[in-house]
Design an enzyme around this catalytic site. Structure first.
Site, PDB file in Angstrom:
ATOM      1  N   ASP A  58       8.024 -19.310   9.503  1.00 53.94           N
ATOM      2  CA  ASP A  58       8.569 -18.115   9.863  1.00 53.94           C
ATOM      3  C   ASP A  58       9.129 -18.148  11.237  1.00 53.94           C
ATOM      4  OD1 ASP A  58       7.332 -15.019   9.095  1.00 53.94           O
ATOM      5  OD2 ASP A  58       8.442 -15.114  10.921  1.00 53.94           O
ATOM      6  N   LEU A  65      -1.071   9.869 -11.046  1.00 51.57           N
ATOM      7  CA  LEU A  65      -0.899  11.251 -11.345  1.00 51.57           C
ATOM      8  C   LEU A  65      -1.213  12.214 -10.330  1.00 51.57           C
ATOM      9  CD1 LEU A  65      -2.061  11.530 -15.304  1.00 51.57           C
ATOM     10  CD2 LEU A  65       0.171  11.725 -14.180  1.00 51.57           C
ATOM     11  N   CYS A 115       8.532   0.376   0.113  1.00 48.00           N
ATOM     12  CA  CYS A 115       8.962  -0.254  -1.227  1.00 48.00           C
ATOM     13  C   CYS A 115       9.345   0.729  -2.138  1.00 48.00           C
ATOM     14  CB  CYS A 115       8.050  -0.992  -1.797  1.00 48.00           C
ATOM     15  SG  CYS A 115       7.617  -2.692  -1.006  1.00 48.00           S
TER      16      CYS A 115
HETATM   17  N1  LIG Z   1       4.654  -5.295   1.505  1.00 45.08           N
HETATM   18  C1  LIG Z   1       4.447  -5.165   0.328  1.00 45.08           C
HETATM   19  O1  LIG Z   1       3.498  -4.424   0.128  1.00 45.08           O
HETATM   20  C2  LIG Z   1       5.366  -5.895  -0.914  1.00 45.08           C
HETATM   21  C3  LIG Z   1       6.729  -6.086  -0.500  1.00 45.08           C
HETATM   22  N2  LIG Z   1       7.314  -6.799  -1.664  1.00 45.08           N
HETATM   23  C4  LIG Z   1       8.540  -7.393  -1.296  1.00 45.08           C
HETATM   24  O2  LIG Z   1       8.379  -8.890  -0.585  1.00 45.08           O
HETATM   25  C5  LIG Z   1       9.353  -8.935   0.336  1.00 45.08           C
HETATM   26  C6  LIG Z   1       9.043  -9.291   1.925  1.00 45.08           C
HETATM   27  O3  LIG Z   1       8.236  -7.889   2.163  1.00 45.08           O
HETATM   28  P1  LIG Z   1       7.163  -7.842   3.394  1.00 45.08           P
HETATM   29  O4  LIG Z   1       6.231  -9.346   3.310  1.00 45.08           O
HETATM   30  O5  LIG Z   1       6.550  -6.550   3.354  1.00 45.08           O
HETATM   31  O6  LIG Z   1       8.100  -8.138   4.476  1.00 45.08           O
HETATM   32  P2  LIG Z   1       7.775  -8.345   6.201  1.00 45.08           P
HETATM   33  O7  LIG Z   1       8.869  -7.606   6.949  1.00 45.08           O
HETATM   34  O8  LIG Z   1       6.461  -7.942   6.398  1.00 45.08           O
HETATM   35  O9  LIG Z   1       7.989  -9.845   6.635  1.00 45.08           O
HETATM   36  C7  LIG Z   1       8.850 -10.824   6.511  1.00 45.08           C
HETATM   37  C8  LIG Z   1       8.672 -11.802   7.281  1.00 45.08           C
HETATM   38  O10 LIG Z   1      10.095 -12.550   7.222  1.00 45.08           O
HETATM   39  C9  LIG Z   1      10.428 -13.279   8.471  1.00 45.08           C
HETATM   40  N3  LIG Z   1      11.687 -13.756   8.724  1.00 45.08           N
HETATM   41  C10 LIG Z   1      12.728 -13.091   8.676  1.00 45.08           C
HETATM   42  N4  LIG Z   1      13.809 -13.696   8.595  1.00 45.08           N
HETATM   43  C11 LIG Z   1      13.607 -14.961   8.442  1.00 45.08           C
HETATM   44  C12 LIG Z   1      14.059 -16.391   8.209  1.00 45.08           C
HETATM   45  N5  LIG Z   1      15.402 -16.576   8.341  1.00 45.08           N
HETATM   46  N6  LIG Z   1      13.152 -17.334   8.016  1.00 45.08           N
HETATM   47  C13 LIG Z   1      11.915 -17.260   8.210  1.00 45.08           C
HETATM   48  N7  LIG Z   1      11.149 -16.105   8.304  1.00 45.08           N
HETATM   49  C14 LIG Z   1      11.881 -15.107   8.219  1.00 45.08           C
HETATM   50  C15 LIG Z   1      10.057 -12.096   9.625  1.00 45.08           C
HETATM   51  O11 LIG Z   1       9.551 -12.539  10.618  1.00 45.08           O
HETATM   52  C16 LIG Z   1       8.737 -11.590   8.957  1.00 45.08           C
HETATM   53  O12 LIG Z   1       7.361 -12.348   9.307  1.00 45.08           O
HETATM   54  C17 LIG Z   1      10.404  -7.741   0.291  1.00 45.08           C
HETATM   55  O13 LIG Z   1      11.204  -8.286  -0.603  1.00 45.08           O
HETATM   56  C18 LIG Z   1       9.573  -6.754  -0.350  1.00 45.08           C
HETATM   57  O14 LIG Z   1      10.245  -5.541  -1.135  1.00 45.08           O
HETATM   58  C19 LIG Z   1       6.835  -6.976  -2.772  1.00 45.08           C
HETATM   59  C20 LIG Z   1       5.694  -6.396  -3.074  1.00 45.08           C
HETATM   60  C21 LIG Z   1       4.814  -5.971  -2.161  1.00 45.08           C
HETATM   61  O1  LIG Z   2       6.816  -3.123  -4.224  1.00 44.95           O
HETATM   62  C1  LIG Z   2       5.644  -3.023  -3.430  1.00 44.95           C
HETATM   63  O2  LIG Z   2       5.935  -3.348  -2.227  1.00 44.95           O
HETATM   64  C2  LIG Z   2       4.588  -2.243  -3.900  1.00 44.95           C
HETATM   65  O3  LIG Z   2       4.822  -0.807  -3.916  1.00 44.95           O
HETATM   66  C3  LIG Z   2       3.833  -0.172  -4.592  1.00 44.95           C
HETATM   67  O4  LIG Z   2       2.673  -0.180  -3.587  1.00 44.95           O
HETATM   68  P1  LIG Z   2       2.343   0.454  -2.130  1.00 44.95           P
HETATM   69  O5  LIG Z   2       3.821   0.939  -1.658  1.00 44.95           O
HETATM   70  O6  LIG Z   2       1.784  -0.395  -1.208  1.00 44.95           O
HETATM   71  O7  LIG Z   2       1.446   1.795  -2.208  1.00 44.95           O
HETATM   72  P2  LIG Z   2       1.233   2.646  -3.374  1.00 44.95           P
HETATM   73  O8  LIG Z   2      -0.418   2.652  -3.582  1.00 44.95           O
HETATM   74  O9  LIG Z   2       1.814   2.269  -5.009  1.00 44.95           O
HETATM   75  O10 LIG Z   2       1.618   3.892  -3.002  1.00 44.95           O
HETATM   76  C4  LIG Z   2       2.907   4.451  -2.668  1.00 44.95           C
HETATM   77  C5  LIG Z   2       3.104   5.888  -2.525  1.00 44.95           C
HETATM   78  O11 LIG Z   2       3.047   6.699  -3.595  1.00 44.95           O
HETATM   79  C6  LIG Z   2       2.174   7.748  -3.109  1.00 44.95           C
HETATM   80  N1  LIG Z   2       1.234   8.296  -4.422  1.00 44.95           N
HETATM   81  C7  LIG Z   2       0.688   7.259  -5.260  1.00 44.95           C
HETATM   82  C8  LIG Z   2       0.100   7.598  -6.246  1.00 44.95           C
HETATM   83  C9  LIG Z   2      -0.109   8.855  -6.665  1.00 44.95           C
HETATM   84  O12 LIG Z   2      -0.659   9.115  -7.670  1.00 44.95           O
HETATM   85  N2  LIG Z   2       0.444   9.875  -5.962  1.00 44.95           N
HETATM   86  C10 LIG Z   2       1.281   9.566  -4.807  1.00 44.95           C
HETATM   87  O13 LIG Z   2       1.800  10.394  -4.206  1.00 44.95           O
HETATM   88  C11 LIG Z   2       1.245   7.367  -2.324  1.00 44.95           C
HETATM   89  O14 LIG Z   2       0.788   8.206  -1.339  1.00 44.95           O
HETATM   90  C12 LIG Z   2       2.083   6.345  -1.311  1.00 44.95           C
HETATM   91  O15 LIG Z   2       2.992   7.163  -0.542  1.00 44.95           O
HETATM   92  C13 LIG Z   2       3.263  -0.545  -5.735  1.00 44.95           C
HETATM   93  O16 LIG Z   2       2.289   0.214  -6.087  1.00 44.95           O
HETATM   94  C14 LIG Z   2       2.947  -2.168  -5.747  1.00 44.95           C
HETATM   95  O17 LIG Z   2       2.561  -2.433  -7.009  1.00 44.95           O
HETATM   96  C15 LIG Z   2       4.342  -2.612  -5.281  1.00 44.95           C
HETATM   97  O18 LIG Z   2       4.009  -4.048  -5.057  1.00 44.95           O
END
Ligand SMILES: NC(=O)C1=CN([C@@H]2O[C@H](COP(=O)(O)OP(=O)(O)OC[C@H]3O[C@@H](n4cnc5c(N)ncnc54)[C@H](O)[C@@H]3O)[C@@H](O)[C@H]2O)C=CC1
Ligand SMILES: O=C(O)[C@H]1O[C@H](OP(=O)(O)OP(=O)(O)OC[C@H]2O[C@@H](n3ccc(=O)[nH]c3=O)[C@H](O)[C@@H]2O)[C@H](O)[C@@H](O)[C@@H]1O
Length: 432
Positions: A30, A258, A268
């Protein structure tokens, strides 16, 4: 196996700690020195249940972090877990992916063995082949498919349950072009698949990229559909939750996602729906259902405030906002529905006092321009308030009872079906 993970945020840290727990030797890369230091000190840089224990257990042994990309040369496979934010028009911004891929390519230039690069970030179809692979090629002087290979492995974990979701998924998706890439991904995930009921989906690169958007788009649209139906219910004095419970009995519909109310926020759903809509438009297709899902979502906070307007003029009045995080169980406030609610209240001249069990500090940091008074408890927020608005479905709000007695007038607008109706309060549900 020796695995490196570039990007150590929510996804990168969770995946790294979990893969170390599954028996792999893992290196996080990172650019943020504080994050790297935290991991090496055995501390989780992010707040996720169970993650601190995993980092503490494996750091200094099979888990380490560095700012030095050269470390990837000691590994067989690198996952890119970098941010993919939105441009101003909602389109995906691939700048972090390009920068990370270029740094990775420079490091791989001096590696003799084959290397697999796996895109873990959410990226629109074509990004792995057309943006990530060329950036690595340019920096490494190697050719994709020869000196290195690319794959795509979308992540479906949710914030607040990230560790649990990663270790016990319903599916793992491997997008690739060559059998060797499926085999390597199969080796990385073998201990996880052995311990869970996860289905393994082997597919193409673009299909894997699209599966992630289809998954999030479907869930976001499902919530917007129940909100649309819920808004109709409200017009007819029908309880949308009773309707939802009944339609959930049809297993073609299912009971999850729902919960109608204020709609979706977070890092996301808003970003990913807008990114796939923009990508589709760019390709020549306007996706009406996804566009409507966004529109319904955007309207829910104003609908709630409209219900308030019918009952009270809050100009100059104290109004309590209960909940600031985008959902319960997290301090994440990105795209939280609390923002349009608070802004709407302030436009009406209200003095907002907000309470959240964990997200007050992050809200204050994230939205420095929004000036509200923060309370240390729901009871304190409610004291003397003309009205209260429930924004996040934290369990503790369900237990509120006599606290409402301290309100100036006990008018309660519930945006999440979380407040218990009780004698002595004027209760207004958004879709019920
Ligand atoms: N947060 C979530 O719940 C989920 C996120 N995703 C996807 O995963 C991806 C990452 O999301 P997050 O982990 O939430 O992001 P985040 O913003 O929490 O973490 C990204 C990390 O990358 C680092 N970084 C930035 N530029 C860099 C570089 N050039 N080299 C090395 N490190 C670098 C940052 O310092 C940071 O620690 C996104 O595409 C997001 O849409 C997918 C599923 C769930
Ligand atoms: O791509 C992502 O980062 C992630 O996005 C969501 O996860 P997350 O955003 O952490 O949270 P959720 O539990 O899905 O809720 C998302 C939003 O929908 C709302 N929600 C969810 C369920 C519901 O019945 N009604 C509702 O309003 C929640 O309040 C919240 O604001 C997806 O559920 C994950 O599978 C996915 O990996």
């Amino acid at each position: 196996m020796h695995v490196s993970i570039v990007g150590s945020g929510y996804v990168g840290t969770t995946v790294a700690a979990c893969l170390a727990d599954l028996g792999h030797d893992v290196t996080n890369v990172d650019v943020d020195e504080d994050i790297v230091a935290a991991i090496n000190d055995g501390e989780s840089p992010i707040h996720e249940p169970g993650l601190a224990d995993l980092v503490a257990e494996h750091a200094g042994d099979t888990l380490r972090a560095t700012t030095d990309y050269d470390a990837v040369r000691e590994t067989d496979v690198t996952f890119l877990a970098l941010p993919t934010p939105s441009e101003a028009d909602g389109a995906i911004d691939l700048a972090y992916m390009e920068a990370g891929a270029a740094s990775l390519g420079e490091a791989l230039a001096e590696k003799d063995d084959d290397h697999l690069v796996v895109v873990k970030s959410t990226v629109v179809p074509g990004s792995t082949e057309e943006v990530v692979a060329p950036a690595i090629e340019e920096a490494s002087g190697k050719t994709a498919g020869e000196g290195f290979h690319v794959a795509m492995n979308p992540e479906f974990l949710r914030m607040g349950t990230a560790v649990e979701d990663f270790l016990d998924p319903q599916k793992v998706v491997f997008g690739a072009r060559e059998p060797a890439a499926y085999d390597t991904l199969g080796d990385v995930f073998a201990p996880l698949v052995a311990e869970s009921d996860a289905a393994v989906v082997e597919t193409g690169l673009r299909e894997a990229e699209m599966i992630k958007y289809a998954n999030n788009g479907f869930l976001a649209a499902k919530v917007s559909l129940i909100n649309d139906i819920g808004n109709i219910c409200k017009e007819f004095d029908v309880d949308a939750y009773e309707v939802a419970d009944a339609i959930a009995l049809d297993d073609r519909i299912g009971g999850k996602f729902l919960r109608s109310g204020l709609g979706w926020g977070g890092s996301c759903f808003p970003k990913d729906t807008n990114a796939i809509i923009a990508a589709a438009r760019d390709a020549g297709y306007e996706p009406p259902v996804l566009e409507a899902a966004v529109e319904v979502n955007d309207l829910q906070p104003e609908r709630l405030l409209g219900l308030l307007d019918e009952r009270a003029d809050v100009a100059g009045e104290r109004v309590a906002v209960l909940g600031l995080s985008f959902k319960p169980g997290t301090d994440d406030v990105r795209k939280t529905r609390a923002v349009p609610v608070i802004e709407g209240l302030q436009e009406r001249g209200a003095e907002v006092v907000a309470y959240d069990p964990v997200a007050t500090e992050s809200f204050d940091e994230h939205y420095p321009d929004i000036e509200v008074e923060y309370a240390d408890s729901a009871a304190e927020a409610l004291e003397g308030a003309r009205a209260a608005v429930a924004v996040t479905d934290w369990d503790e709000f369900a237990a509120l009872d006599s606290e409402f007695d301290a309100m100036a007038t006990p008018l309660v607008l519930d945006g999440r079906h979380i407040i218990e109706r009780r004698d002595g309060i004027e209760y207004v549900g958004l879709t019920w």
